[in-house]
Design a protein around this motif. Structure first.
Motif, PDB file in Angstrom:
ATOM      1  N   LYS A 107       0.836  -1.204   0.000  1.00 23.05           N
ATOM      2  CA  LYS A 107       0.000   0.000   0.000  1.00 23.05           C
ATOM      3  C   LYS A 107       0.873   1.257   0.000  1.00 23.05           C
ATOM      4  O   LYS A 107       0.605   2.218  -0.745  1.00 23.05           O
ATOM      5  CB  LYS A 107      -0.915  -0.021   1.224  1.00 23.05           C
ATOM      6  CG  LYS A 107      -1.832   1.183   1.343  1.00 23.05           C
ATOM      7  CD  LYS A 107      -2.685   1.076   2.616  1.00 23.05           C
ATOM      8  CE  LYS A 107      -3.572   2.307   2.775  1.00 23.05           C
ATOM      9  NZ  LYS A 107      -4.374   2.225   4.038  1.00 23.05           N
ATOM     10  N   ILE A 108       1.908   1.248   0.815  1.00 27.68           N
ATOM     11  CA  ILE A 108       2.811   2.400   0.874  1.00 27.68           C
ATOM     12  C   ILE A 108       3.543   2.572  -0.442  1.00 27.68           C
ATOM     13  O   ILE A 108       3.674   3.686  -0.963  1.00 27.68           O
ATOM     14  CB  ILE A 108       3.810   2.234   2.040  1.00 27.68           C
ATOM     15  CG1 ILE A 108       3.076   2.309   3.377  1.00 27.68           C
ATOM     16  CG2 ILE A 108       4.912   3.285   1.968  1.00 27.68           C
ATOM     17  CD1 ILE A 108       3.932   1.974   4.578  1.00 27.68           C
ATOM     18  N   ALA A 109       4.030   1.462  -1.005  1.00 24.06           N
ATOM     19  CA  ALA A 109       4.760   1.538  -2.284  1.00 24.06           C
ATOM     20  C   ALA A 109       3.876   2.124  -3.383  1.00 24.06           C
ATOM     21  O   ALA A 109       4.340   2.932  -4.201  1.00 24.06           O
ATOM     22  CB  ALA A 109       5.275   0.153  -2.673  1.00 24.06           C
ATOM     23  N   ARG A 110       2.607   1.723  -3.403  1.00 18.93           N
ATOM     24  CA  ARG A 110       1.679   2.268  -4.418  1.00 18.93           C
ATOM     25  C   ARG A 110       1.498   3.772  -4.237  1.00 18.93           C
ATOM     26  O   ARG A 110       1.504   4.537  -5.203  1.00 18.93           O
ATOM     27  CB  ARG A 110       0.331   1.547  -4.337  1.00 18.93           C
ATOM     28  CG  ARG A 110       0.343   0.128  -4.883  1.00 18.93           C
ATOM     29  CD  ARG A 110      -1.072  -0.398  -5.065  1.00 18.93           C
ATOM     30  NE  ARG A 110      -1.816  -0.435  -3.817  1.00 18.93           N
ATOM     31  CZ  ARG A 110      -1.847  -1.483  -2.996  1.00 18.93           C
ATOM     32  NH1 ARG A 110      -1.151  -2.571  -3.301  1.00 18.93           N
ATOM     33  NH2 ARG A 110      -2.563  -1.443  -1.881  1.00 18.93           N
ATOM     34  N   ARG A 111       1.340   4.203  -3.003  1.00 23.33           N
ATOM     35  CA  ARG A 111       1.127   5.628  -2.756  1.00 23.33           C
ATOM     36  C   ARG A 111       2.393   6.438  -3.056  1.00 23.33           C
ATOM     37  O   ARG A 111       2.304   7.553  -3.594  1.00 23.33           O
ATOM     38  CB  ARG A 111       0.689   5.839  -1.300  1.00 23.33           C
ATOM     39  CG  ARG A 111       0.390   7.315  -0.976  1.00 23.33           C
ATOM     40  CD  ARG A 111      -0.665   7.889  -1.906  1.00 23.33           C
ATOM     41  NE  ARG A 111      -0.937   9.297  -1.598  1.00 23.33           N
ATOM     42  CZ  ARG A 111      -1.424  10.168  -2.478  1.00 23.33           C
ATOM     43  NH1 ARG A 111      -1.707   9.778  -3.725  1.00 23.33           N
ATOM     44  NH2 ARG A 111      -1.654  11.415  -2.125  1.00 23.33           N
ATOM     45  N   VAL A 112       3.547   5.887  -2.733  1.00 23.73           N
ATOM     46  CA  VAL A 112       4.804   6.569  -3.069  1.00 23.73           C
ATOM     47  C   VAL A 112       4.907   6.756  -4.577  1.00 23.73           C
ATOM     48  O   VAL A 112       5.316   7.821  -5.060  1.00 23.73           O
ATOM     49  CB  VAL A 112       6.017   5.782  -2.528  1.00 23.73           C
ATOM     50  CG1 VAL A 112       7.322   6.318  -3.116  1.00 23.73           C
ATOM     51  CG2 VAL A 112       6.069   5.840  -1.006  1.00 23.73           C
ATOM     52  N   THR A 113       4.528   5.737  -5.329  1.00 31.21           N
ATOM     53  CA  THR A 113       4.562   5.834  -6.791  1.00 31.21           C
ATOM     54  C   THR A 113       3.646   6.953  -7.283  1.00 31.21           C
ATOM     55  O   THR A 113       4.006   7.717  -8.188  1.00 31.21           O
ATOM     56  CB  THR A 113       4.140   4.491  -7.416  1.00 31.21           C
ATOM     57  OG1 THR A 113       5.054   3.468  -6.978  1.00 31.21           O
ATOM     58  CG2 THR A 113       4.178   4.559  -8.939  1.00 31.21           C
TER      59      THR A 113
ATOM     60  N   ARG B  22       5.241  10.336  -6.374  1.00 33.69           N
ATOM     61  CA  ARG B  22       6.387  10.635  -7.234  1.00 33.69           C
ATOM     62  C   ARG B  22       5.932  11.048  -8.636  1.00 33.69           C
ATOM     63  O   ARG B  22       6.627  11.799  -9.316  1.00 33.69           O
ATOM     64  CB  ARG B  22       7.317   9.427  -7.315  1.00 33.69           C
ATOM     65  CG  ARG B  22       8.067   9.132  -6.011  1.00 33.69           C
ATOM     66  CD  ARG B  22       8.869   7.858  -6.128  1.00 33.69           C
ATOM     67  NE  ARG B  22       9.941   8.016  -7.100  1.00 33.69           N
ATOM     68  CZ  ARG B  22      10.525   6.989  -7.733  1.00 33.69           C
ATOM     69  NH1 ARG B  22      10.112   5.749  -7.513  1.00 33.69           N
ATOM     70  NH2 ARG B  22      11.502   7.210  -8.577  1.00 33.69           N
ATOM     71  N   ALA B  23       4.775  10.547  -9.056  1.00 34.72           N
ATOM     72  CA  ALA B  23       4.264  10.905 -10.383  1.00 34.72           C
ATOM     73  C   ALA B  23       3.940  12.388 -10.464  1.00 34.72           C
ATOM     74  O   ALA B  23       4.029  12.999 -11.537  1.00 34.72           O
ATOM     75  CB  ALA B  23       3.030  10.069 -10.709  1.00 34.72           C
ATOM     76  N   THR B  24       3.591  12.979  -9.324  1.00 29.97           N
ATOM     77  CA  THR B  24       3.253  14.406  -9.320  1.00 29.97           C
ATOM     78  C   THR B  24       4.422  15.273  -8.847  1.00 29.97           C
ATOM     79  O   THR B  24       4.617  16.385  -9.338  1.00 29.97           O
ATOM     80  CB  THR B  24       2.044  14.669  -8.415  1.00 29.97           C
ATOM     81  OG1 THR B  24       2.328  14.200  -7.084  1.00 29.97           O
ATOM     82  CG2 THR B  24       0.823  13.945  -8.949  1.00 29.97           C
ATOM     83  N   GLU B  25       5.215  14.750  -7.900  1.00 28.73           N
ATOM     84  CA  GLU B  25       6.307  15.550  -7.328  1.00 28.73           C
ATOM     85  C   GLU B  25       7.680  15.183  -7.880  1.00 28.73           C
ATOM     86  O   GLU B  25       8.661  15.888  -7.626  1.00 28.73           O
ATOM     87  CB  GLU B  25       6.298  15.419  -5.806  1.00 28.73           C
ATOM     88  CG  GLU B  25       5.010  15.910  -5.168  1.00 28.73           C
ATOM     89  CD  GLU B  25       5.095  15.969  -3.660  1.00 28.73           C
ATOM     90  OE1 GLU B  25       6.170  16.311  -3.135  1.00 28.73           O
ATOM     91  OE2 GLU B  25       4.073  15.665  -3.002  1.00 28.73           O
ATOM     92  N   GLY B  26       7.776  14.056  -8.579  1.00 28.05           N
ATOM     93  CA  GLY B  26       9.032  13.658  -9.190  1.00 28.05           C
ATOM     94  C   GLY B  26      10.109  13.303  -8.180  1.00 28.05           C
ATOM     95  O   GLY B  26       9.827  12.880  -7.049  1.00 28.05           O
TER      96      GLY B  26
END
Length: 316
Positions: free
Chosen positions: A157-163, A166-170
Motif C-alpha cells: 500500500k505504501i509503495a503504491r502511494r509513493v509511486t 512521485r508521479a506528481t512531485e518527481g
C-alpha cells in the motif's frame, strides 16, 4: 581466526590469549576445515533415526545462509575467476549482507575477510552488510502514527502511494527529509556498532502521506548505504558494476529501483525464488557426487535472472 590459505589454519595463540585455549578439545574441532561441498560421510544410525532419514544419506560440508545465497546468485561465474570481481551479491531481508569474490585478497577495514575458499574454491570472499534494512522499514511503519502492522499488504500500500506521489512531485518527493539508516549500528563500511540513526526534516504532519514520504526516504537511505559499501569495495581493488539482489527486498519495487539508481550498477534479480536454497542445493549436489566439484555444480545449476539498468538521471 581460521586462515584457510595457510598450513596452520587456527590461530591458537589468539584463543589462548582470550582464555579459550581449551576450545579445540571441548569443541572437538578438526585441524583442517573441510572444503565447501566436501563429502564428510554418511548419517550415523542415531542421526538417521532422529531425522527420519536413511543411513545412506550423504553429509556434505555446508555454509551459512548468506554464503549459500552468494553461491545461488554468483555461482554462474564460477568458471570466470577474473571476471567474478565485477559482481556483488546482495542478500537482503531483515538485514542485508553483501559479498564479493576475487582471485586475490582485497583486505581493508570495515569489511569482513577476505576469507579464502569460504564460498567458491580458490577465491577470496569479502563480506559486508547493513544490520537493519527490512527491519528498519518495518520499524518506520510501526513507529509512525499512520502506520500499524508492517505486513506485506501495508508495504505494498505504501509503495503504491509513493509511486503516485512521485508521479506528481518527481524526484523532489520529500527532498528536505533525510534518513541516516544506522538505527542498529553500522556494520559496513564504518564498522561502528555504536552508530545510531538520524531523521532530519520532520514536521507535525502525521498523515498517511507523511508516512509514505518517510518510508521513501528511509528506502533511499538504505540504498545509499549499499552504495557506500560498494564504493569502499571499489576503492580497495574491486571493479564492481553488477549487483545481484536476492531475498525479501526483491518484492519491494521501490528498493529494487533504488538499488540500481543509487549504485549506478546493473541490477540482476535471480529467477530462482530462493537463491539461498539454490546455493544449498549446489553444495548438496557436489557432496552427493552428482558433479565433479562445486564449480561444476554451480555452473550447471545456475538459473540466470532479470536485468534492471540504472537511470543515469537518478544515480547522482
Amino acid at each position: 581466526t581460521y586462515l584457510a590459505h595457510e598450513e596452520a589454519g587456527w590461530r591458537r595463540d589468539f584463543f589462548a590469549l582470550v582464555g579459550l585455549g581449551d576450545l579445540f578439545e571441548h569443541g572437538n574441532l578438526p585441524e583442517k576445515a573441510s572444503p565447501v561441498g566436501a563429502y564428510i560421510g554418511q548419517l550415523t544410525a542415531q542421526a538417521a533415526a532422529e531425522l527420519g532419514l536413511s543411513e545412506k544419506c550423504r553429509v556434505g560440508a555446508g555454509v551459512i545462509d548468506a554464503y549459500a545465497g552468494a553461491l545461488g546468485v554468483l555461482g554462474g561465474f564460477a568458471g570466470d575467476q577474473q571476471d567474478i570481481g565485477r559482481h556483488l551479491a546482495l542478500i537482503a531481508g531483515t538485514s542485508s549482507c553483501v559479498m564479493a569474490m576475487s582471485p586475490d585478497p582485497q583486505p581493508f577495514a570495515g569489511v569482513w575477510g577476505p576469507y579464502y575458499g569460504a564460498a567458491l574454491p580458490r577465491l577470496w570472499l569479502s563480506e559486508g552488510g547493513q544490520s537493519a534494512t527490512g527491519a528498519l522499514l518495518d520499524h518506520i511503519i510501526r513507529w509512525h502514527g499512520a502506520g500499524g502492522e508492517p505486513d506485506a499488504a501495508m508495504h505494498a500500500k505504501i509503495a503504491r502511494r509513493v509511486t503516485e506521489l512521485r508521479a506528481t512531485e518527481g524526484d523532489n518527493l520529500a527532498a528536505r527529509l533525510h534518513v541516516l539508516p544506522d538505527f542498529h549500528g553500522n556494520r559496513s563500511p564504518l564498522a561502528d556498532p555504536h552508530a545510531v540513526g538520524v531523521v532530519s526534516g520532520l514536521t507535525l504532519d502525521s498523515s498517511f502521506d507523511s508516512l509514505c514520504k518517510l518510508y521513501w526516504r528511509t528506502a533511499v537511505g538504505i540504498a545509499l548505504g549499499v552504495r557506500h559499501v560498494l564504493e569502499a569495495l571499489n576503492e580497495n581493488g574491486y571493479l564492481i558494476d553488477t549487483l545481484h539482489v536476492t531475498g525479501g527486498h526483491t518484492k519491494n519495487p521501490l528498493l529494487m529501483e533504488l538499488y540500481a539508481d543509487a549504485t549506478g550498477c546493473t541490477v540482476i534479480e535471480p529467477l530462482a525464488d530462493e537463491a539461498v536454497l539454490l546455493g544449498t542445493g549446489m553444495i548438496a549436489a557436489t557432496a552427493a557426487g552428482l558433479f565433479p566439484d562445486l564449480n561444476a555444480a554451480c555452473l550447471a545449476m545456475q538459473q540466470g535472472g532479470r536485468t534492471r539498468a540504472s537511470n543515469p538521471k537518478s544515480s547522482g
